[in-house]
Write a protein that holds these residues in place. Structure first.
Motif: not given
Length: 444
Positions: A229-233
């Motif tokens: 997901g965006v937060f992890e990326a």
């Protein structure tokens, strides 16, 4: 009681210098005034002044040089800078160099007096702090404007950017919310990390959770692999959540939990992951009103609204239109290898327009004028023609969608093999608008 030691005033405009001298004398201050950076440097070589008041743009050197010299003479010196041509670069440089206050001309004399009095209080009670910072490496940015409202935004940005505080940027469409978010990231300790923008209004509500938190293989139809997901990326960086007011109530709670715990749980996973990201959100909606109407969670509103930066509409900072117009003129002349000229009448027409689409609309209009202006001269008639043509195009698209909206959307989607981005372009609307229409029609 005013401070007993003399203040140093550096101002090249005779009228302004005399006005300030008279005012400060009446307020009981001793002031030594000079009209050039050379004279200021000479003064600072032989004396350490408690307060220095300097214009930014003086001669071959600037008030930033005066700031640095004053700090070298005494790190306790409080420097008040003034300018009628402030920019993001100068405000950031002034703040990094330890300026005490930055005033946008023209200002009320009481504003200067208030700044001096605050400096006096700080001198009396503050410990000796070395606030010297390198001011040679100025940031490059497209943030433009020297109006009082923009100067206040620059000052807020310079204070909040180095922190990890959550920021909420509000303002009408086209005011530059993403640009401000990028400036926060660029001037933060996370600058080496990623900056990831997310258009919350352009993602179907059913997909927003997997988009931000990720998903495990097999968690939904078509999930043939694990998805980050965006937060992890964006770990160690900044996530910009644009149009935050568009997220549905069910996901608002999940976002709140993330902001509180800084943990994500990918869709289909029973394990949480900790991520280190800064969140900057933006909206053109009135979130406080949405809270009152029960459409937005109050606790999420408080969590997002740690620092709020309200961006003014272009019509509320008309003094910046000429500066913006010439910036875009130069930009598109260089891009298209042209030499369009903006006449006085053309600038007047641009400055008098209401600009409902704000800076974005002005930018696109100037680009169009550079390409199409007859003989490369952008006069009032060319501006009025461009604005009239643009308004007619927008009206035609709106009426077309209103008359046969459902049928037209379905036909365009079929013709583009359900490619919603292409369909939105053909329909003349933004992708997030198309998603909202499809959801309202029950087609998602």
């Amino acid at each position: 009681m005013p401070i007993s030691a003399p203040l140093l005033l550096v101002e090249d405009d005779t009228s302004v210098r005399n006005t300030l001298l008279t005012f400060l004398d009446l307020e009981g201050y001793k002031v030594e005034a000079v009209s050039s950076t050379r004279a200021a440097m000479e003064k600072l070589l032989h004396a350490a002044y408690p307060i220095v008041i300097s214009d930014i743009y003086l001669d071959e050197r600037t008030g930033l040089d005066v700031l640095r010299a004053a700090k070298e003479a005494s790190s306790e010196c409080r420097v008040i800078l003034m300018s009628a041509r402030g920019s993001m670069e100068t405000v950031m440089a002034a703040t990094r160099g330890g300026a005490f206050e930055y005033l946008a001309k023209p200002f009320e004399l009481d504003e200067l007096l208030n700044a001096i009095q605050k400096a006096e209080l700080e001198i009396e009670g503050a410990a000796n702090q070395d606030r010297e910072t390198d001011i040679d490496d100025l940031p490059e940015t497209e943030m433009i404007g020297s109006s009082t409202k923009m100067i206040e935004i620059y000052k807020t940005l310079s204070q909040v950017a180095p922190t990890d505080a959550t920021v909420l940027i509000t303002g009408e469409t086209g005011t530059g919310k993403e640009l401000v978010a990028r400036m926060i990231h660029t001037n933060s300790k996370r600058v080496i990390g990623p900056f990831v923008p997310v258009d919350c209004g352009g993602i179907a509500p059913s997909l927003l959770e997997s988009e931000l938190f990720g998903a495990m293989k097999g968690s939904y139809t078509g999930a043939d692999r694990d998805r980050v997901g965006v937060f992890e990326a964006a770990n160690k960086g900044t996530v910009f959540l644009d149009e935050i007011g568009e997220i549905d109530p069910a996901f608002q709670l999940k976002l709140l939990r993330f902001l509180q715990e800084r943990e994500i749980r990918p869709v289909g996973s029973n394990r949480a992951k900790t991520v280190d990201v800064r969140v900057v959100a933006a909206t053109n909606r009135d979130l406080q009103k949405m809270v009152e109407e029960g459409k937005f969670r109050e606790d999420l509103w408080f969590r997002l609204n740690v620092v709020r930066i309200p961006l003014p509409s272009l019509r509320d900072r008309r003094s910046d239109i000429a500066l913006l117009s010439h910036f875009f003129l130069r930009k598109y002349n260089e891009r298209y290898e042209l030499n369009a000229i903006l006449t006085a009448s053309g600038q007047k027409a641009l400055s008098e327009f209401a600009w409902p689409g704000n800076v974005r609309q002005l930018q696109h209009t100037v680009e169009r004028l550079v390409i199409l202006a007859p003989g490369g001269r952008i006069d009032a008639e060319a501006v009025e023609d461009a604005l009239r043509d643009s308004d007619q195009e927008d009206t035609a698209v709106t009426e077309s969608l209103r008359d046969t909206e459902r049928e037209q959307i379905l036909k365009v989607l079929e013709a583009t093999s359900q490619n919603k981005s292409r369909a939105a372009k053909i329909l003349g609307i933004e992708r997030k608008t198309l998603y909202r229409k499809l959801e309202r029609m029950g087609l998602l």
